[in-house]
Design an enzyme around this catalytic site. Structure first.
Site, short mmCIF file in Angstrom:
data_model
loop_
_atom_site.label_atom_id
_atom_site.label_comp_id
_atom_site.label_asym_id
_atom_site.label_seq_id
_atom_site.Cartn_x
_atom_site.Cartn_y
_atom_site.Cartn_z
N ARG A 1 37.76 -124.51 28.84
CA ARG A 1 38.19 -125.51 29.83
C ARG A 1 37.15 -125.79 30.91
O ARG A 1 36.85 -126.94 31.23
CB ARG A 1 39.47 -125.05 30.54
N THR A 2 36.64 -124.71 31.50
CA THR A 2 35.80 -124.90 32.69
C THR A 2 34.50 -125.61 32.31
O THR A 2 34.08 -126.56 32.98
CB THR A 2 35.52 -123.54 33.35
N LYS B 1 14.83 -112.72 26.47
CA LYS B 1 13.44 -112.23 26.55
C LYS B 1 13.24 -111.37 27.79
O LYS B 1 12.12 -110.95 28.07
CB LYS B 1 12.48 -113.43 26.59
N ARG C 1 28.79 -119.77 35.53
CA ARG C 1 29.78 -118.77 35.12
C ARG C 1 29.01 -117.55 34.64
O ARG C 1 28.10 -117.66 33.79
CB ARG C 1 30.68 -119.28 34.00
N HIS D 1 37.33 -117.60 41.03
CA HIS D 1 37.19 -118.82 40.24
C HIS D 1 37.71 -119.97 41.11
O HIS D 1 38.79 -120.52 40.89
CB HIS D 1 38.03 -118.67 38.96
#
Ligand code: CP
Length: 305
Positions: A53-54, A82, A103, A131
């Site tokens: 969703r986000t 890396k 996120r 959030h």
């Protein structure tokens, strides 16, 4: 220009401004057409941790605002593998974009990114911390369904130890003086005493209760979360608690006729799918609101409104 890292970065006035802008976007159907508030700007979407969703709603929101988008999904698709640091990654994104949406699985990572970047940073979920844009969506839907945010009674149910959505939601509620907030969680998923004290010190009328059944006749809104399996330090602890609560249709029928049920999603087994087709279900309204609210948040953070 403002970051949105902690839900408490926004005062009540800021939140209302974002809600009213999102309402305008929804009412004028700008979320289904183009409102080029971010024309010639670039939004970076750094999603190190999984999301449906986000990520999709931020991407859609940026595109509806006519921004360019740059997306990194998962560590394996970037130079993190890396050995590149989060510091250098943020420095790079900051040089080639105007807003960074992040996120990440680490608590505090969004705050850290905001300290590294000159441009605004929006927290799309940092570990078990917060959030904030989810909370804006949650409150937007409550406001819309209940005609306001003052004087409501809430039950917040489920994983109140690890769920960042519940944590952000409770912090956001402190701005709107609900009449009462009942917290219902299995023993190992109860919120910390420190967090409870923090909420109380901000004036939230918060009470821990053992059974949702005891308070459901009085509440206006139930906010439920899944158990955050991925956050348990010991997987055997998750096994002990999984499936330990469920919001069923029978339970909802004991509540008020206009009781609404919110869930940030994804759900696993804690929310009866038979509720979906009733007027109590507000969780797909939350998904529908995610684009207008995130469009409003991006425009606000970019300083164009
Ligand atoms: N509500 C929410 O954050 O969902 P995603 O993890 O799918 O983005």
């Amino acid at each position: 220009m403002p970051d949105v890292v902690d839900v408490l970065d926004l005062d009540k006035k800021d939140m209302i401004k974002i809600f009213e802008l999102a309402e305008d976007i929804e009412y004028k159907k700008l979320h289904k057409s183009k409102w080029c508030a971010l024309e010639n700007k670039t939004v970076s979407l750094l999603f190190v941790e999984p999301s449906t969703r986000t990520r999709l709603s931020f991407e859609e929101s940026a595109k509806r605002l006519c921004a360019h988008t740059l997306t990194i999904v998962g560590e394996e698709a970037s130079s993190f593998v890396k050995g590149e640091s989060l510091y250098d990654t943020i420095k790079v994104l900051d040089k080639i974009s105007d807003i960074i949406v992040i996120r990440h699985n680490l608590d505090g990572s969004a705050k850290y990114a905001s300290e590294v970047a000159a441009n605004p940073v929006i927290n799309a979920g940092d570990g078990k911390n917060q959030h904030p844009t989810q909370s804006l969506i949650d409150l937007y839907v409550v406001r819309k369904r209940k005609g306001g945010l003052e004087d409501l009674r809430y039950a917040v149910v489920g994983d109140l130890r690890y769920a960042r959505t519940a944590r952000s939601f409770l912090l956001a509620l402190t701005k709107f003086k609900p009449r009462s907030v009942y917290l219902v969680a299995p023993e190992v998923l109860k919120p910390s005493i420190k967090f409870l004290e923090e909420l109380k010190s901000m004036g939230l009328n918060v009470f821990e209760v053992d059974r949702l059944e005891d308070v459901i006749p009085n509440v206006d809104v139930i906010y439920v979360t899944r158990i955050q399996k991925e956050r348990f330090p010991d997987p055997s602890e998750y096994e002990k608690v999984k499936g330990s609560y469920k919001i069923t249709l029978d339970l909802i029928k004991r509540g008020k006729g206009d009781l609404i049920v919110l869930h940030p999603l994804p759900r696993v087994d804690e929310l009866d799918v038979r509720i979906d087709s009733t007027p109590h279900a507000a969780y797909f309204d939350q998904v529908a609101a995610s684009v207008p609210v995130r469009m409003a948040t991006l425009a606000w953070s970019a300083g164009v409104v």
